[in-house]
Write a protein that holds these residues in place. Sequence first.
Motif, PDB file in Angstrom:
ATOM      1  N   LEU A  65      24.473  88.197  85.441  1.00 55.04           N
ATOM      2  CA  LEU A  65      25.783  88.681  85.858  1.00 55.04           C
ATOM      3  C   LEU A  65      26.947  87.850  85.331  1.00 55.04           C
ATOM      4  O   LEU A  65      28.061  88.325  85.261  1.00 55.04           O
ATOM      5  CB  LEU A  65      25.853  88.709  87.389  1.00 55.04           C
ATOM      6  N   GLY A  71      27.303  88.674  80.181  1.00 53.10           N
ATOM      7  CA  GLY A  71      28.169  89.790  79.810  1.00 53.10           C
ATOM      8  C   GLY A  71      28.389  89.870  78.317  1.00 53.10           C
ATOM      9  O   GLY A  71      28.355  90.951  77.726  1.00 53.10           O
ATOM     10  N   GLU A  76      25.327  91.154  76.680  1.00 49.74           N
ATOM     11  CA  GLU A  76      25.196  92.578  76.951  1.00 49.74           C
ATOM     12  C   GLU A  76      26.109  93.400  76.043  1.00 49.74           C
ATOM     13  O   GLU A  76      25.737  94.449  75.522  1.00 49.74           O
ATOM     14  CB  GLU A  76      25.536  92.854  78.422  1.00 49.74           C
ATOM     15  N   ARG A  77      27.332  92.885  75.860  1.00 44.14           N
ATOM     16  CA  ARG A  77      28.285  93.585  74.991  1.00 44.14           C
ATOM     17  C   ARG A  77      27.787  93.624  73.554  1.00 44.14           C
ATOM     18  O   ARG A  77      27.893  94.630  72.860  1.00 44.14           O
ATOM     19  CB  ARG A  77      29.635  92.883  75.043  1.00 44.14           C
ATOM     20  N   ARG A 106      25.123  96.080  73.241  1.00 40.78           N
ATOM     21  CA  ARG A 106      25.678  97.435  73.275  1.00 40.78           C
ATOM     22  C   ARG A 106      26.288  97.821  71.926  1.00 40.78           C
ATOM     23  O   ARG A 106      26.128  98.926  71.434  1.00 40.78           O
ATOM     24  CB  ARG A 106      26.741  97.490  74.378  1.00 40.78           C
ATOM     25  N   GLN A 107      26.984  96.848  71.309  1.00 35.47           N
ATOM     26  CA  GLN A 107      27.571  97.118  69.990  1.00 35.47           C
ATOM     27  C   GLN A 107      26.475  97.379  68.961  1.00 35.47           C
ATOM     28  O   GLN A 107      26.625  98.223  68.086  1.00 35.47           O
ATOM     29  CB  GLN A 107      28.439  95.945  69.531  1.00 35.47           C
ATOM     30  N   LYS A 114      25.233 100.763  69.411  1.00 38.01           N
ATOM     31  CA  LYS A 114      26.220 101.736  68.930  1.00 38.01           C
ATOM     32  C   LYS A 114      26.148 101.834  67.405  1.00 38.01           C
ATOM     33  O   LYS A 114      26.122 102.926  66.838  1.00 38.01           O
ATOM     34  CB  LYS A 114      27.620 101.281  69.369  1.00 38.01           C
ATOM     35  N   ARG A 165      17.205 112.984  75.008  1.00 40.63           N
ATOM     36  CA  ARG A 165      17.541 112.698  76.397  1.00 40.63           C
ATOM     37  C   ARG A 165      16.615 113.411  77.383  1.00 40.63           C
ATOM     38  O   ARG A 165      16.258 112.889  78.426  1.00 40.63           O
ATOM     39  CB  ARG A 165      18.974 113.158  76.641  1.00 40.63           C
ATOM     40  N   GLU A 215      33.779  90.236  85.918  1.00 45.86           N
ATOM     41  CA  GLU A 215      34.090  90.432  84.508  1.00 45.86           C
ATOM     42  C   GLU A 215      33.496  91.747  84.000  1.00 45.86           C
ATOM     43  O   GLU A 215      34.065  92.429  83.169  1.00 45.86           O
ATOM     44  CB  GLU A 215      33.466  89.300  83.681  1.00 45.86           C
ATOM     45  N   ARG A 216      32.307  92.048  84.534  1.00 47.52           N
ATOM     46  CA  ARG A 216      31.618  93.256  84.085  1.00 47.52           C
ATOM     47  C   ARG A 216      32.427  94.501  84.416  1.00 47.52           C
ATOM     48  O   ARG A 216      32.459  95.455  83.669  1.00 47.52           O
ATOM     49  CB  ARG A 216      30.248  93.369  84.748  1.00 47.52           C
ATOM     50  N   GLN A 260      35.148  94.669  81.999  1.00 45.14           N
ATOM     51  CA  GLN A 260      34.592  95.091  80.711  1.00 45.14           C
ATOM     52  C   GLN A 260      34.356  96.594  80.695  1.00 45.14           C
ATOM     53  O   GLN A 260      34.598  97.284  79.706  1.00 45.14           O
ATOM     54  CB  GLN A 260      33.262  94.356  80.476  1.00 45.14           C
ATOM     55  N   ASP A 276      35.752  99.248  78.080  1.00 41.59           N
ATOM     56  CA  ASP A 276      34.883 100.157  77.321  1.00 41.59           C
ATOM     57  C   ASP A 276      35.309 101.612  77.504  1.00 41.59           C
ATOM     58  O   ASP A 276      35.231 102.413  76.570  1.00 41.59           O
ATOM     59  CB  ASP A 276      33.424  99.983  77.753  1.00 41.59           C
ATOM     60  N   LYS A 316      38.264 102.156  75.443  1.00 38.97           N
ATOM     61  CA  LYS A 316      37.829 102.212  74.039  1.00 38.97           C
ATOM     62  C   LYS A 316      37.395 103.639  73.678  1.00 38.97           C
ATOM     63  O   LYS A 316      37.712 104.141  72.598  1.00 38.97           O
ATOM     64  CB  LYS A 316      36.667 101.240  73.846  1.00 38.97           C
ATOM     65  N   ASP A 346      28.177 107.617  80.893  1.00 39.75           N
ATOM     66  CA  ASP A 346      27.237 106.490  80.948  1.00 39.75           C
ATOM     67  C   ASP A 346      27.937 105.168  81.230  1.00 39.75           C
ATOM     68  O   ASP A 346      27.340 104.253  81.797  1.00 39.75           O
ATOM     69  CB  ASP A 346      26.446 106.384  79.639  1.00 39.75           C
ATOM     70  N   ARG A 372      28.027 102.658  85.375  1.00 39.98           N
ATOM     71  CA  ARG A 372      27.559 101.277  85.485  1.00 39.98           C
ATOM     72  C   ARG A 372      27.928 100.750  86.875  1.00 39.98           C
ATOM     73  O   ARG A 372      29.064 100.901  87.303  1.00 39.98           O
ATOM     74  CB  ARG A 372      28.255 100.390  84.438  1.00 39.98           C
ATOM     75  N   TYR A 420      29.130  98.491  88.964  1.00 40.60           N
ATOM     76  CA  TYR A 420      29.862  97.295  89.382  1.00 40.60           C
ATOM     77  C   TYR A 420      30.917  97.669  90.407  1.00 40.60           C
ATOM     78  O   TYR A 420      31.481  98.743  90.368  1.00 40.60           O
ATOM     79  CB  TYR A 420      30.498  96.615  88.172  1.00 40.60           C
ATOM     80  N   ASP A 469      35.721  96.871  65.852  1.00 39.98           N
ATOM     81  CA  ASP A 469      34.793  96.636  66.944  1.00 39.98           C
ATOM     82  C   ASP A 469      34.524  95.152  67.074  1.00 39.98           C
ATOM     83  O   ASP A 469      34.526  94.419  66.091  1.00 39.98           O
ATOM     84  CB  ASP A 469      33.476  97.379  66.685  1.00 39.98           C
ATOM     85  N   GLU A 470      34.262  94.752  68.308  1.00 36.70           N
ATOM     86  CA  GLU A 470      33.879  93.370  68.558  1.00 36.70           C
ATOM     87  C   GLU A 470      32.556  93.094  67.840  1.00 36.70           C
ATOM     88  O   GLU A 470      31.747  94.008  67.674  1.00 36.70           O
ATOM     89  CB  GLU A 470      33.697  93.199  70.069  1.00 36.70           C
TER      90      GLU A 470
END
Lengths: 379, 398
Positions: free
Chosen positions: A34, A39, A42-43, A46-47, A50, A215, B217-218, B221, B225, B228, B335, B339, B341, B392-393
């Motif tokens: 957490l 985080g 996780e990001r 996710r990228q 993607k 899916r 923070e999540r 975030q 997102d 974005k 999606d 999440r 949080y 993108d990051e």
Amino acid sequence: MIYLDNSATTKPYKEVLDAYRTVAEDFFANPSSLHRKGGEAERLLRQARKSISELLNVSLSEVVFTSGGTESNNLAIKGVALQYMNRGKHLITTQIEHASSMRSFQQLENMGFEVTYLPVDTNGQISINDLENALTSETTLVSIMHVNNEIGAIQPIKDIGHKIKERSKALFHIDDVQGIGKVPLDFNDVKADLISYSAHKFHGLKGNGLLLKKRSVALFPLLSGGGQENEIRSGTENVPGIVAMAKALRLYFDSATTKKDKLEGWRKKLVGELPKIVGIELNSSGIAAPHIINFSVRGIKPEVLIHTLEEKDIYVSTRSACSSKAAETSHVLTAAGFPVERAKTAIRVSLSYDTTDEQIEIFLSELQKAISKLKHVMR
Amino acid sequence: MYDHIIIRYGEISLKGKNRKGFITSLKKRVKQVLSDYNSIEVHQSFDRMVVKLNGANHEPIINKLKTVFGIHSLSVAIKTEHDLDLIKEKALQLVQDQQRGESMTFKVTVRRPFKQFPHRSQDMNRDIGGFVLRNTENLTVDVHNPDMELKVEVKQDGAYLSCNNSEGAGGLPTVQDNKVMLMLSGGIDSPVAGYLTMRRGVKVEAVHFHSPPFTSERSRQKVEDLVKVLTRYGGDIRLHVVPFTNTQKTIQKEMPDNYSMTIMRRMMMRITEKLAEQNNALAIATGESLGQVASQTIQSMNTINEVTNFPVLRPLISMDKLEIMKISRAIDLYDISIRPYEDCCTVFLPEAPKTKPKREHANKFEQYLPVDELVQEAVAGVETIIIKEKDDEFSDLL
């Protein structure tokens, strides 16, 4: 070094190794934690997902990360068979699948499933008619490889997909580990429900793979635990490997666009020149992938030839690296109707986009020298 | 085989004097979303826009264009010279490509604004239709309800052949001056409200209330997102993150439990109004849907709305939750929204919030709350970030 065993594995790109190292060092936290570091990881994960989904033209939720092609095949095959066993216990595949599929089906047979193994012709292709006849209302899965790993045979995958969907409710899994980036395949166009990929076949790292999953498809998880990958595949995500895989895929697709003609050219050259060498018979047919060329050398044990070439820093293989230690004949060549003698003496050359014109030239001349030398010795 | 994409305007074509401005905005956005494709050209005319592909693959471009508001429909097209035989030949190719071997009905519609072309539309209709029919299998004519409509438009610069429109995003092109503050919680509704507001030609800026350490923070975030995703439909978006911990703690301490939610909402509304003023936004948009939860009853809306006289846009007001979820899924928000949080609305939720609050009670309670100070403090602490459509990051690693 002339490395022509790219169907066994490819050399990781330098950029891929750099990315791996950076991520392993700087983003080592568990993506499920957490706190902020979690985080970040996780990001990043996710990228990467993607980026991969965009490259493969699928949606984010259709990407399941696995440990490689073997796991993807196991998960697709056993996952569907076990999940839908109350609908039926009949499965269809071909006689020329990779060991990871074959053995999965054999395990399922031992558990009481019925499996139809479709035969192939000399081109290594199944017949749509056979497929149609094999489909029953009990069939829950058809699993077929797109490009064969030993002879490069290409299945008429789109016709297969359309026929399955037209005639049955069965799910369709494609093992595209060998085809990616070399023989085009569109997830939606071929009506597939599942597709397996392996990172180290496109210059990523061993230990990473993908299963694309529609899916609507449910899978019985083979690994249970923390519920990662949407409950389908538990286990802490291999973030550095996944990032490396995303990077590899992008670079690999870049070279696929720029070097497609080159690869075709090398294949043409090999297919043209090889039969001119005395004793060589081509096993790959005209309907085959551009990067896999399989041939037999009459009267010469393939191991001996491989070691002779390796003295010249040239690396080719006998057949599937995953089963080459077993000294039996190739089940693929046998299924395609080749006599035992030829199936026992098969050599596989597999190219990458990083192969060069010069390497092909050297390989051909060294192969010729090696064969005449060995013929002389063995006689 | 396809060398052009035809873009047809929706409502813009009904506009009078403003039309030109809308079309300029639309063209700007079209060029923006296609900026990765160096080879293409965009040309506009009175009733439509044409993207000349110059060799680029049409599929990703169509997908990009489907995110552009102001486009009613899109179709891939082949352009040929003014030559009937060539037109017929290309028409056949086009039909075969779209038919993909399946059995289908079709019709041909010919328009000929370029009257110097010597064949009349009616004649061409028959001629082209007959040629296509003779050379295909499993194709029959149905002029009333065809599966496929082959459109041939003979214009001054050549003939355009197209088939099967795909639907565009609809709405109006974004006008930068029409700015609205979107209250964005991170749930399912508010980002959909943002999307629908943007669809009417509006530029949004998002406002998010963040209460660390109660919200993590999540959860922030998650909001980033969501924003974005929204940038796909209108370019970069500014996100204002409001520090809300102190306000929430004060409300929790000073206000009666059953009114804390109502008063929290009133505070959010006040802060958002201030931010709207500061950033030249003319309205506030929310994801409220009448009756969905305690804060969205008609009584709650009446009480909460009292604190602002800015227009409050509520594009979801009449929608059921399932309809909202459907849109959320269709535009890839869902999606992210689910999440799990905590957000600013859930973290201090009382056991039994008042579903029928009254203005006079809220006003009475707020006498004991340092409203102006709290608003000022929150506004002063706002952190504004720009969420970019591109960049993108981690792109260096991937």
